[in-house]
Each structure stands twice: as structure tokens, then as C-alpha cells.
Design a protein around this motif. Structure first.
Motif, PDB file in Angstrom:
ATOM      1  N   VAL A 112      -1.267   9.735   6.683  1.00 17.28           N
ATOM      2  CA  VAL A 112      -0.557   8.803   7.571  1.00 17.28           C
ATOM      3  C   VAL A 112       0.433   7.962   6.777  1.00 17.28           C
ATOM      4  O   VAL A 112       1.579   7.759   7.178  1.00 17.28           O
ATOM      5  CB  VAL A 112      -1.578   7.916   8.311  1.00 17.28           C
ATOM      6  N   HIS A 113      -0.030   7.458   5.594  1.00 20.65           N
ATOM      7  CA  HIS A 113       0.876   6.660   4.747  1.00 20.65           C
ATOM      8  C   HIS A 113       2.080   7.484   4.314  1.00 20.65           C
ATOM      9  O   HIS A 113       3.224   6.988   4.314  1.00 20.65           O
ATOM     10  CB  HIS A 113       0.124   6.154   3.515  1.00 20.65           C
ATOM     11  N   VAL A 114       1.868   8.745   3.932  1.00 25.08           N
ATOM     12  CA  VAL A 114       2.985   9.596   3.510  1.00 25.08           C
ATOM     13  C   VAL A 114       3.970   9.800   4.659  1.00 25.08           C
ATOM     14  O   VAL A 114       5.208   9.739   4.481  1.00 25.08           O
ATOM     15  CB  VAL A 114       2.453  10.942   2.987  1.00 25.08           C
ATOM     16  N   SER A 115       3.467  10.026   5.866  1.00 24.52           N
ATOM     17  CA  SER A 115       4.354  10.214   7.032  1.00 24.52           C
ATOM     18  C   SER A 115       5.192   8.961   7.281  1.00 24.52           C
ATOM     19  O   SER A 115       6.407   9.043   7.558  1.00 24.52           O
ATOM     20  CB  SER A 115       3.527  10.539   8.270  1.00 24.52           C
ATOM     21  N   ASN A 116       4.562   7.777   7.179  1.00 19.05           N
ATOM     22  CA  ASN A 116       5.306   6.532   7.376  1.00 19.05           C
ATOM     23  C   ASN A 116       6.389   6.364   6.320  1.00 19.05           C
ATOM     24  O   ASN A 116       7.503   5.898   6.602  1.00 19.05           O
ATOM     25  CB  ASN A 116       4.363   5.338   7.326  1.00 19.05           C
ATOM     26  N   ILE A 117       6.067   6.762   5.066  1.00 17.38           N
ATOM     27  CA  ILE A 117       7.049   6.645   3.981  1.00 17.38           C
ATOM     28  C   ILE A 117       8.245   7.557   4.252  1.00 17.38           C
ATOM     29  O   ILE A 117       9.411   7.149   4.096  1.00 17.38           O
ATOM     30  CB  ILE A 117       6.385   6.990   2.634  1.00 17.38           C
TER      31      ILE A 117
ATOM     32  N   ALA B 245      15.559   3.865  -6.110  1.00 14.09           N
ATOM     33  CA  ALA B 245      15.494   2.511  -5.583  1.00 14.09           C
ATOM     34  C   ALA B 245      14.548   1.622  -6.387  1.00 14.09           C
ATOM     35  O   ALA B 245      14.394   0.447  -6.079  1.00 14.09           O
ATOM     36  CB  ALA B 245      15.063   2.548  -4.115  1.00 14.09           C
ATOM     37  N   GLY B 246      13.917   2.198  -7.408  1.00 13.94           N
ATOM     38  CA  GLY B 246      12.995   1.409  -8.225  1.00 13.94           C
ATOM     39  C   GLY B 246      11.703   1.069  -7.520  1.00 13.94           C
ATOM     40  O   GLY B 246      11.078   0.049  -7.814  1.00 13.94           O
ATOM     41  N   LEU B 247      11.278   1.936  -6.583  1.00 13.67           N
ATOM     42  CA  LEU B 247      10.085   1.661  -5.794  1.00 13.67           C
ATOM     43  C   LEU B 247       8.848   2.404  -6.299  1.00 13.67           C
ATOM     44  O   LEU B 247       7.767   2.243  -5.749  1.00 13.67           O
ATOM     45  CB  LEU B 247      10.337   2.038  -4.319  1.00 13.67           C
ATOM     46  N   THR B 248       8.996   3.230  -7.330  1.00 12.11           N
ATOM     47  CA  THR B 248       7.851   4.022  -7.797  1.00 12.11           C
ATOM     48  C   THR B 248       7.260   3.470  -9.098  1.00 12.11           C
ATOM     49  O   THR B 248       6.434   4.111  -9.731  1.00 12.11           O
ATOM     50  CB  THR B 248       8.275   5.480  -8.047  1.00 12.11           C
ATOM     51  N   GLY B 249       7.675   2.274  -9.489  1.00 11.89           N
ATOM     52  CA  GLY B 249       7.178   1.724 -10.749  1.00 11.89           C
ATOM     53  C   GLY B 249       5.770   1.186 -10.686  1.00 11.89           C
ATOM     54  O   GLY B 249       5.179   0.854 -11.706  1.00 11.89           O
TER      55      GLY B 249
ATOM     56  N   ARG C  45       0.837  -1.204   0.000  1.00 17.90           N
ATOM     57  CA  ARG C  45       0.000   0.000   0.000  1.00 17.90           C
ATOM     58  C   ARG C  45       0.863   1.242   0.000  1.00 17.90           C
ATOM     59  O   ARG C  45       0.576   2.223  -0.702  1.00 17.90           O
ATOM     60  CB  ARG C  45      -0.902  -0.024   1.242  1.00 17.90           C
ATOM     61  N   GLU C  46       1.970   1.210   0.770  1.00 15.25           N
ATOM     62  CA  GLU C  46       2.853   2.380   0.819  1.00 15.25           C
ATOM     63  C   GLU C  46       3.580   2.584  -0.507  1.00 15.25           C
ATOM     64  O   GLU C  46       3.833   3.716  -0.912  1.00 15.25           O
ATOM     65  CB  GLU C  46       3.862   2.196   1.961  1.00 15.25           C
ATOM     66  N   ARG C  47       3.866   1.487  -1.210  1.00 20.25           N
ATOM     67  CA  ARG C  47       4.463   1.641  -2.542  1.00 20.25           C
ATOM     68  C   ARG C  47       3.489   2.312  -3.509  1.00 20.25           C
ATOM     69  O   ARG C  47       3.892   3.146  -4.332  1.00 20.25           O
ATOM     70  CB  ARG C  47       4.880   0.275  -3.089  1.00 20.25           C
ATOM     71  N   LEU C  48       2.219   1.936  -3.434  1.00 17.19           N
ATOM     72  CA  LEU C  48       1.223   2.602  -4.274  1.00 17.19           C
ATOM     73  C   LEU C  48       1.165   4.088  -3.963  1.00 17.19           C
ATOM     74  O   LEU C  48       1.114   4.933  -4.861  1.00 17.19           O
ATOM     75  CB  LEU C  48      -0.162   1.972  -4.070  1.00 17.19           C
ATOM     76  N   VAL C  49       1.176   4.424  -2.678  1.00 14.95           N
ATOM     77  CA  VAL C  49       1.137   5.838  -2.274  1.00 14.95           C
ATOM     78  C   VAL C  49       2.391   6.547  -2.760  1.00 14.95           C
ATOM     79  O   VAL C  49       2.326   7.685  -3.275  1.00 14.95           O
ATOM     80  CB  VAL C  49       0.990   5.954  -0.744  1.00 14.95           C
ATOM     81  N   LEU C  50       3.552   5.885  -2.638  1.00 15.54           N
ATOM     82  CA  LEU C  50       4.794   6.500  -3.092  1.00 15.54           C
ATOM     83  C   LEU C  50       4.772   6.747  -4.593  1.00 15.54           C
ATOM     84  O   LEU C  50       5.263   7.787  -5.076  1.00 15.54           O
ATOM     85  CB  LEU C  50       5.982   5.588  -2.723  1.00 15.54           C
ATOM     86  N   GLY C  51       4.211   5.805  -5.342  1.00 14.00           N
ATOM     87  CA  GLY C  51       4.122   6.000  -6.784  1.00 14.00           C
ATOM     88  C   GLY C  51       3.307   7.231  -7.139  1.00 14.00           C
ATOM     89  O   GLY C  51       3.678   8.018  -8.017  1.00 14.00           O
TER      90      GLY C  51
ATOM     91  N   GLU D  78      -7.745   8.274  -5.563  1.00 11.32           N
ATOM     92  CA  GLU D  78      -7.281   7.189  -6.430  1.00 11.32           C
ATOM     93  C   GLU D  78      -7.338   5.835  -5.732  1.00 11.32           C
ATOM     94  O   GLU D  78      -7.694   4.821  -6.337  1.00 11.32           O
ATOM     95  CB  GLU D  78      -5.843   7.465  -6.886  1.00 11.32           C
ATOM     96  N   LEU D  79      -6.981   5.812  -4.403  1.00  8.48           N
ATOM     97  CA  LEU D  79      -6.845   4.538  -3.702  1.00  8.48           C
ATOM     98  C   LEU D  79      -8.007   4.267  -2.756  1.00  8.48           C
ATOM     99  O   LEU D  79      -7.919   3.381  -1.904  1.00  8.48           O
ATOM    100  CB  LEU D  79      -5.517   4.522  -2.927  1.00  8.48           C
ATOM    101  N   PHE D  80      -9.107   5.054  -2.914  1.00  5.63           N
ATOM    102  CA  PHE D  80     -10.308   4.839  -2.116  1.00  5.63           C
ATOM    103  C   PHE D  80      -9.990   4.898  -0.610  1.00  5.63           C
ATOM    104  O   PHE D  80     -10.334   4.003   0.166  1.00  5.63           O
ATOM    105  CB  PHE D  80     -10.981   3.491  -2.459  1.00  5.63           C
TER     106      PHE D  80
END
Length: 1009
Positions: A978-983, A1002-1006, A948-954, A968-970
Motif C-alpha cells: 500500500v505504501h509503495v502504491s501511494n509513493i 529529490a534527495g528523498l532516499t537519504g 513512513r513513506e520516505r522510509l519505504v522509498l529509501g 525491516e519496518l515491522f
């Protein structure tokens, strides 16, 4: 084209775009480019010769050609060589005075002197007074001088010589043209225009034209404009799209002549063409007619009032002339270009050269003279004893001021049209006969005619050809006129028609419930009379209305009584009518096999009728019932075929509008739409796309709205459904059901579930309490979908009050279903879609309560797949995929379902868009695959981010805000925060930009949101 006196027409002066002459213009332009020595453009007055030549000349001028123009004039005394003088002055304007002076300076003295006789102002000196030297060698020297000038110009640039109106040319100029055609050297092309209808044409000019038929000569004979070109011309002249009727009348009266058409349009009042041509145009047309002999004018008058080719024997009877006198007069008229034999079948006789010429000739007659000519033509045509001529003869008697004779022929004409199944003309003829009969009761009585029965026959003919609204208006007028005065069978017939039209073609001001009392009153009258086919028809219509309004099983007994009466009377049509109605009763009461067997009996009854007048009404009812039965039982392809065959029969009989054809259209387009054939539906309803809905085509507009939904034109679909709703239609409840069930779809796809629910609930209230309830499953499912949309939106916004309101809405729908004793969702052998509607209802209720049940949607999708309804299946699969994405650990678990949804949703733009959005958010490729490719390895993640955090990061890397990420993510914006703060904490960065940079490296936003 040229105007009445040979001057340029208003069209040419205004310089508007040339219309309808693309091929001729290309042919002329090609001849000029190829340097043809002579191009001859022929055509009648006003046909567009000047305009065509002017356009080609301008194109040549633009390409560097020197264009020299001259015109011949209609002078009483034709002065020699005036066009040549015009030609030389035009050359001066085309190349400029310095160039002319340079050319003249290089000419031999004798050539310069010859030109000075013509244009001394260009040559710069005067010569002797002779305009035309007497000796032939001197004329040759003048011709050579003109040729020499043109040839010298042509050394450097092509030269085009345009000579207009050859029919008025003087002989000296004609000789010059012959000389130039024979002796000119270089790139010189002559384009000459001449009227083909000019009479008498000078014999020398006629011979010159005939001699021009040689290989190096190009000849263009201009005909009238086509109907599409006439429509374009009218649009140009009016500044807007013309009415089809106006275009048809223009084309008929002008025979494609653009000058005549523009004159008629210019004289039009309020968009309506005048009955007589404008005075100036009439004078132009009549002037030539006055040049012929008195006998020829008499024959021309007869041809003019006839308005079509007439055999010589008829003309002789109409004019009282002998056969030889008529033949001589016709030869004179043909030579004068005032009459022509029929081009296809010359044995039919001659007609006037133009329809407008006929109008002008008739308009030029004195009143008494005109009446006598019409009476003579009517009597002459009656002597032919051809029933097909009755309507035409009636028109002549009308113009002759003889209404009693007109009534006699109108009745014959109406009967003949009815026998030929031309029901619309028959209706018009009976209506005209009714008017005369009511004004002249003595004449009607002498003919044994009752005006009231004429009105009834008119109503039936209007209904037979699909003009239901006209029939309804006449019915109300007839009821008001005869209800208190008529008696017996006539009163019963009037009450019968009134009951049917009030029941079926009703609006809010005349609710269909008023029809029941009228049917009962008519039945009481008929029961006191001997049994008749009319009584059987009344009973069948009464039963049909009961069925359409409530699916009342009591209608079956009325149908059976109608059948018994019809059989005792030997009324074949009424037998088929009653059998068709009994078939529908059998279908809805659970016996489809019996229903189809009854339809077979109905078809057999009319296959070999006892008379030759098989009304389309019965044929339509059988096709309606058969296609509807196939549709309801799920046989979509067969339903389409039967409906199309019925529509084709309607087309052949001229009855493609009105109630019966509307039902056939409805069945055909629904069968296509349910199978996903959107383009085919659009083709069938294309006629209504650009017009407002009316009382006789509302159903086609609703299906046009379905096409607009499928193509993503949601605003147009909503506007169209609202326009239909504003019509205030009432009618029997089955009609209401067929209309209302299509209304909510536009609002649902336009994301206005409240509006959709507002359409569903009143409809369910209207349809409850009778057997129509069995059809209400789709409405309930649509209502549940609207409520589910409202509930999901309320939960997303954490609006507890709105969510509770949605639950209350669902409870109300459940109460409606309970009051209907569950009948809309009880399996029925006639209603194939009940299982699918029931599955949709149950799955939507899960969505209302927030229960994520993929199996409920899978079950719905399976039912719709078995029924062959791809778009309904695609919707269920989309909902199933949404549940899987929301509940599975890996969203790609929905891949197969989503791909199946995408395939089924073909040609349904909003559904396809929703599927693609879900696929994009879930990283699912919609490309079909035969085998699942091995999953790509997850990128190594040293930061321990969750999926879920990868989706938010993307999304964060794409610059999205917390609110946008939540949408976008309902999730709510707070959850996204909260997800952004954790990231940020896990990546060890201070802001969103730095997080995006680390994630990209790091290739985490694909992961595509």
C-alpha cells in the motif's frame, strides 16, 4: 640425528619438519652465512645433530652454496681417508662431472696424481698402489690437493663441508680437517658433528675438540627438547593431538631425546607407551653398559632401580660395597658417559645418563637379580629414616615382591602425604594399601590396620583433593562390600559417605532422595556410640544436604546439634563446618549481618587449629559460603576476590577440580560475567573450551556457553548447553537451580524461545514446593522473555492461535508464581537481584500482551544499573528504545536510550548487533555526544510524502521487495505494498525504478532504513 649403528634415523629419512630447534638452526645458519671456519655440533646419541645439520645444509644449498658431505663409520679397523673419498664424490654430485673435470684439468700433475689415489674414477687415471704415502711431505701434498680443489670451487660459490660422526674418525682424516681449518682460503666452512656421550672417545679426537675452542669456531651443544617441543613431536608422529599424560611420560623417560621418543611412540600399543623400551633401543643403551667392570655394573644397576640421583652412602648400603669401591665404580661410569652427577645439587649423588638407560639396564637384569637389587635399594633408603621417602621405598618393596613390607611403607607414606596436605597422592597410597590389606589380612592385622577404615580414609582424601567422582565410585563399592559385614562406627562412616555422594554427586539412576535414609541410619548408629568428631561431621553434612536440596529451615537445628557435639569433642574443623552452614541459614532467613558474623567465627576457629591437619574441605566451605553470600548480596567485586583466593588455595593444595573448586569457579566467573568482563571469564574457563562436559565440570561448561553467547558463537553455545543437559545430572535442588537457570539463555539468544520455555517450565516445577522458590525470579523472568518473543512473532505473522498459545504460556507462568505465593519477587535482604528480576518479569508481561510501556523497561534498566550489571541493563534499554521507536512521532527520540544501551552492551555481540540494527532503522548515530547537535533540516519535499513513506522509498531505492520492506519496518508485505502504491501515485511515476530515480534526484532516499 643418527640411529643405533650410526646410520640415518627414520626421522631424518622421512624429512619431516624439524621441531624444537629454531634457535639452534638460526645459530648454525648464521655461522654458515658468516663463513665461520669451523662449526662443531655436539650432543648425545639421537639428540638430533644430523637432522639439524641437514636442515641447515639444505637451506645453504637453496641459497647457492656448494654442500659437500661425508660420514665417518664405526668400523672395527678404521680405514684411512674414507670420509675424504666420500667428500670428493659428494663434490662431484654437487657441482657435476663437467665442472669437476674442468677443475682437475687445471691442477698441477702431482695434485692430480694425489687425488687419483683417492678417487681414480673422477680423475680419469690410475696411479701407484699406495693408499697413504709414508713420507709426511707426500701426505701434505695429498692434503694440499684436496684443499686446492675446494678452494677453486669456492672462488665462484661458497662451500660447506659437512663431516658427520667425528667420534668414529680415522686419524688421517682428522689431520686433513686440521689442515683444511688452518690453510683453506676462500669461503669454505666446515660443520662437524660429534657425540658428546661417546665413551671411550679417542684421546686424539678429544684433544682435537678441545683445541677447536677458538674465536673463529662456533660450537653448538644440543640439549633435549622442551616439553612443548616434545608435544609437537608426538603430534607429528601420531598424526593427532597427543594426550598430556603421554607427552609428560615421553618427556620424563626420554629427557627430551627425539630419537628415543620416536622409538617409544613407534612401539606404542593403542596409544599407550610400553613399560620397557623397544628391544632395538634397549640393546643400543645396554651395549655400552656391558663394557664396564662388574662392580661398575652393580652400581649402575642400583642407580637404575633408584631412578634418581642417589648418594654414595646409599649406593654402598644397597650394593654391599665399600665407599672406596662405590667411588671408583662411579668414576668409571661417569667416564663411560653412563652416569652423571645431579646438575643442580651434586651432593645428592649420581644418576644414570638417561631415564631410558635406567629402564634398559633394569630390563636386562634376571628376575631374581632384579628383585635383589630392588630389595637392597629399599633397605638402604629405609636406613635414611626420612618419612618423605616412604612412597619411594614402598615402590621398591613392591618391585622386590615383598607386599607385607610394601604395605608397611604405604601406610607411612599415606600418613606423611596427608600431613603435607598432598591429598591426591595420599588417596592413591591408601587405595594401594587397601588392596594389599584385603589380600593379606594377616599382614594388615599385624600392623593393626582395618581395610574398611583405609577405604574411608581414601574416600575422604579423594574428596579433599576434588576427585569427587573417584570418591563416589569408591564409596558405592565400599558400601556394597561393608554394609552387611561392618558394624559400629565403621558402618556409620560408610553410610555417611554413601549418603553424601548419593545426594550430591547423583545422576538420574541414583536420585538424591535416597540420601536421606542413609543419613538417618548413620545418625542412629552414632547416637548409640560415644560422641566423636565423626558424628559432628555427619550431622553437619546431613544439614548441608538438607539445605542444598530444599533450603529447609530445619537444617538449622541439625547444624546447631553438630556445633554442640563438635565443641564438646574439641573438633575444630567440624566447629567451623557447622558455623559455615549456620551462616547460610542466617543469610536466606533474612539476617545477612548474622551470616557474615558466623563466617567470621568459622574463620577464627580454624585460624589456630589444635592440630596441624587443616583439611581443605573446611577452608573451601568457608570460601564457598563467603563468596556466594557476597555474590547473592550484590557485592560482585568482593565475591570475585574471595572466590579467586579460595581457588588459589585449592591450587596450592592440588585440589582444583571437584565439587568445592567447582563452586568457587562458579562464583568467580559469575561475579565477572555479571559485570561484563567476558574476556576474564573466558580465561577462567578456558580449560573446558575444547572438551566435552563431564560430571565434575558441567558448571564451567555452562559459563563457557555464556562466553560463546557474548561472542556471538550461538551455535556453539546451544550445542554446549545441550551436551550438559544430556549428562542427566540430578543432585540437590540448589545445584539443579544453578544449572537450569543458565540453560535457557543460549536458546533465547539463538532465537529459539520455544526451546527456552521448554527448559524453564520443568525447572520451575522441580524447584517449587520448598524454600528454593526464593531463587526462582530469574527463571520466571527468562520464561516471560521466551513467551514475549513467541507472542511478538505470532502478532507479526497475524497468527492468532499462536498468540493465544503464548498468552496461555504466560498464564501458566503466572500460576506458578501464584503457587509460590509470589516469593520469587518479594524483596529479600540476601537476594539483591530480586528487584531486577521482578522488573524484567513485569516488563516482559507487557510485551506478551502487546502493551508498549517504555517506563516498565526504564525501571528495569535503572535497577540493573544500580546493581552494576551492564548487560542486563543494556537489554532493558534496548527494549525501552524499541518501544519509543514504535510509539514516538520521531524515532530519533530513542537516541539517548539507544546510545546508553550500546555503551552498556560492550563485549556482548548479539545484544550489540540488535542495538545497531535498531539504530540503523531509526537513523540514530550511536556515537556518543556531549551535546545534541541541531537537527539537520528536512529535505524539501514537493510530493508530500510522510516519514513512513520516505522510509519505504529509501528501501525501495535499495532494491528491496515488499516482503523485505515489511520485515525491516515491522509491517506486513500487504501494508508495504500500500505504501509503495501511494509513493508511485504521489511521485507520478509508473514503476518502482522510476520512483527510486525521482526520489534520489529529490534527495528523498537519504533516510537509512
Amino acid at each position: 640425528m643418527t640411529g643405533p649403528a650410526g646410520g640415518r634415523s627414520p626421522v631424518a629419512v622421512r624429512g619431516k619438519r624439524i621441531i624444537g630447534r629454531t634457535d639452534e638452526l638460526e645459530q648454525l645458519a648464521r655461522a654458515i652465512r658468516e663463513g665461520r671456519r669451523l662449526v662443531l655440533v655436539m650432543g648425545g646419541v639421537g639428540i638430533g645433530k644430523t637432522r639439524l645439520v641437514a636442515q641447515a645444509a639444505q637451506e645453504a644449498r637453496d641459497n647457492g652454496t656448494v654442500v659437500v658431505e661425508a660420514s665417518c663409520l664405526p668400523l672395527d679397523v678404521r680405514l684411512p681417508l674414507l670420509p675424504v673419498i666420500d667428500m670428493l664424490r659428494s663434490l662431484d654430485r654437487a657441482v657435476g662431472r663437467p665442472a669437476v673435470e674442468e677443475i682437475v684439468a687445471g691442477l698441477p700433475p702431482d695434485a692430480s696424481d694425489e687425488l687419483a689415489r683417492l678417487v681414480p674414477e673422477l680423475i680419469g687415471h690410475q696411479v701407484g698402489p699406495d693408499v697413504l704415502p709414508a713420507a709426511e711431505w707426500k701426505r701434505q701434498r695429498m692434503f694440499a690437493a684436496v684443499d686446492l680443489v675446494l678452494t677453486r670451487v669456492a672462488r665462484h660459490r661458497p662451500v660447506l663441508v659437512v663431516v658427520e660422526d667425528l667420534h668414529w674418525i680415522d686419524m688421517a682424516t682428522l689431520d686433513l680437517l686440521t689442515y683444511l681449518r688452518a690453510s683453506s682460503r676462500g669461503s669454505i666452512t666446515m660443520v662437524v658433528t660429534c657425540r658428546s656421550d661417546e665413551a671411550p672417545l679417542d684421546p686424539l679426537v678429544a684433544r682435537w675438540i678441545e683445541q677447536a675452542r677458538r674465536p673463529e669456531t662456533e660450537r653448538l651443544d644440543l640439549a633435549g627438547l622442551s616439553r612443548p617441543a616434545m608435544a609437537e613431536l608426538a603430534e607429528q608422529a601420531l598424526g593427532g593431538t597427543p594426550d598430556d599424560g603421554l607427552v609428560e611420560e615421553l618427556h620424563r623417560r626420554t629427557e627430551g631425546n627425539p630419537y628415543f621418543a620416536e622409538e617409544l611412540i613407534a612401539a606404542a600399543a593403542g596409544g599407550q607407551l610400553t613399560r620397557q623400551p623397544p628391544r632395538a633401543l634397549a640393546d643400543l643403551l645396554v651395549a655400552r653398559a656391558r663394557r664396564v667392570s662388574v662392580p661398575a655394573r652393580g652400581v649402575l644397576s642400583a642407580l637404575a632401580v633408584a631412578g634418581r640421583p642417589v648418594p654414595e652412602t646409599v649406593v654402598a648400603r644397597a650394593t654391599g660395597m665399600t665407599a672406596d669401591e662405590v667411588a671408583s665404580a662411579l668414576h668409571e661410569l661417569i667416564d663411560a658417559r653412563l652416569a652423571v652427577p645431579d646438575s643442580v645439587r651434586p651432593e645428592l649423588g649420581c644418576r644414570t645418563q638417561h631415564a631410558l638407560l635406567a629402564e634398559a639396564v633394569v630390563g636386562d637384569l634376571l628376575a631374581d637379580e632384579r628383585r635383589d637389587v630392588y630389595a637392597g635399594m629399599a633397605a638402604a633408603l629405609e636406613s635414611v629414616e626420612d618419612p618423605a621417602l616412604s612412597a619411594e621405598i614402598a615402590g621398591h618393596w613392591s618391585a622386590a615382591g615383598r607386599p607385607a613390607d610394601e604395605l608397611r611403607l604405604l601406610l607411612d607414606a599415606a600418613d606423611h602425604s596427608h600431613r603435607m596436605r598432598a591429598y591426591s597422592p595420599a588417596a592413591d597410597l591408601w587405595q594401594r594399601a587397601t588392596t594389599i590389606a584385603e589380600k593379606l589380612p594377616d599382614a594388615a592385622e599385624k600392623l593393626g590396620v582395618e581395610p574398611g577404615w583405609l577405604r574411608v580414609r581414601t574416600i575422604d582424601a579423594l574428596q579433599a583433593c576434588g576427585r569427587d567422582l573417584d570418591a563416589a565410585h569408591l564409596t558405592e563399592e565400599t558400601h556394597a562390600r561393608h554394609h552387611d559385614s561392618a558394624g559400629g562406627a565403621l558402618l556409620a562412616a560408610v553410610l555417611h559417605r554413601t549418603a553424601w555422594h548419593r545426594g550430591v554427586i547423583a545422576q538420574r539412576e541414583a536420585p538424591p532422595s535416597t540420601a536421606y535414609g542413609l543419613f538417618d541410619e548413620a545418625s542412629r548408629i552414632y547416637r548409640a556410640l560415644p560422641e566423636s568428631a565423626e558424628y559432628a561431621r555427619l550431622l553437619a553434612d546431613h544439614a548441608r544436604f538438607m539445605w542444598m536440596d530444599s533450603c529447609d529451615s530445619a537444617s538449622g537445628s541439625v547444624y546447631r546439634t553438630a556445633l554442640a557435639v563438635a565443641e564438646r569433642c574439641g573438633a575444630v574443623h567440624e566447629i567451623a563446618d557447622a558455623l559455615s552452614g549456620l551462616a547460610e541459614v542466617a543469610f536466606l532467613h533474612g539476617d545477612p549481618a548474622e551470616g557474615f558474623a558466623l563466617l567470621d567465627r568459622a574463620r577464627e576457629a580454624v585460624r589456630h587449629p589444635s592440630d596441624t591437619e587443616l583439611t581443605p574441605r573446611i577452608d573451601y566451605f568457608i570460601a564457598e559460603y563467603h563468596s556466594n553470600a557476597l555474590l547473592k548480596t550484590g557485592q560482585l567485586a568482593a565475591a570475585e576476590r574471595v572466590a579467586r583466593e579460595g581457588l588459589e588455595r585449592a591450587r596450592r593444595m592440588g585440589a582444583t577440580s571437584g565439587y568445592s573448586a567447582a563452586v568457587l569457579h562458579h562464583n568467580a566467573v559469575e561475579a565477572l560475567l555479571e559485570r561484563g568482563f567476558v574476556d576474564a571469564v573466558a580465561e577462567l574457563v578456558a580449560d573446558v573450551r575444547d572438551r566435552q562436559p563431564g560430571l565434575d565440570d558441567w558448571n564451567l561448561h555452562l559459563y563457557q556457553a555464556q562466553v560463546e553467547i557474548c561472542r556471538g558463537e550461538l551455535d556453539a553455545a546451544v550445542a554446549r548447553t545441550r551436551s550438559v543437559d544430556r549428562l542427566g545430572l540430578a543432585g540437590p535442588r540448589m545445584w539443579m537451580y544453578e544449572r537450569i537457570r543458565l540453560l535457557p539463555r543460549a536458546a533465547l539468544w539463538a532465537r529459539d524461545p520455544a526451546a527456552a520455555l521448554g527448559q524453564v517450565e520443568p525447572a520451575l516445577a522441580l524447584l517449587s514446593g520448598c524454600d528454593v522458590e526464593q531463587f526462582c525470579g530469574e527463571l520466571l523472568a527468562l520464561g516471560a522473555r521466551a513467551v514475549a518473543d513467541l507472542a511478538e512473532t505470532a502478532r507479526a505473522r497475524r497468527d492468532r492461535d499462536a498468540e493465544r498459545a503464548a498468552h496461555a504460556d504466560a498464564d501458566r507462568l503466572g500460576d506458578v508464581l501464584h503457587r509460590m505465593r509470589g516469593r520469587p519477587f518479594v524483596d529479600h535482604p540476601f537476594l539483591a537481584t530480586i528487584a531486577g528480576d521482578r522488573a524484567d518479569w513485569q516488563a516482559e508481561l507487557c510485551r506478551v500482551r502487546g502493551v508498549r510501556d517504555p517506563d516498565a523497561w526504564a525501571q528495569a534498566a535503572g535497577v540493573w544499573q544500580r546493581l552494576g550489571r551492564p548487560h542486563r541493563r543494556a537489554y532493558a534499554l534496548l527494549r525501552q528504545a524499541q518501544v519509543i521507536v514504535a510509539t514516538a512521532r520521531n524515532p530519533t527520540a530513542a537516541a539517548d536510550v539507544l546510545r546508553a544501551a550500546a555503551e552498556a552492551a560492550a563485549d556482548m555481540v548479539p545484544l550489540t548487533a540488535a542495538i545497531r540494527r535498531l539504530a540503523q532503522r531509526s537513523r540514530i548515530s550511536l556515537a556518543p555526544t556531549r551535546t545534541l547537535a541541531p537537527a539537520a533540516p528536512e529535505p524539501e519535499d514537493p510530493y508530500g510524502l510522510t516519514n513512513r513513506e520516505r522510509l519505504v522509498l529509501g528501501l525501495l531505492a535499495q532494491g528491496r521487495t515488499n516482503a523485505q520492506i515489511g520485515t525491516e519496518l515491522f509491517m506486513s508485505p500487504k501494508t508495504a505494498s500500500v505504501h509503495v502504491s501511494n509513493i508511485l501515485r504521489k511521485l507520478g511515476v509508473a514503476n518502482r525504478a522510476a520512483a527510486a530515480a525521482v526520489g534520489e534526484r529529490a534527495g528523498l532516499t537519504g533516510l537509512d532504513a
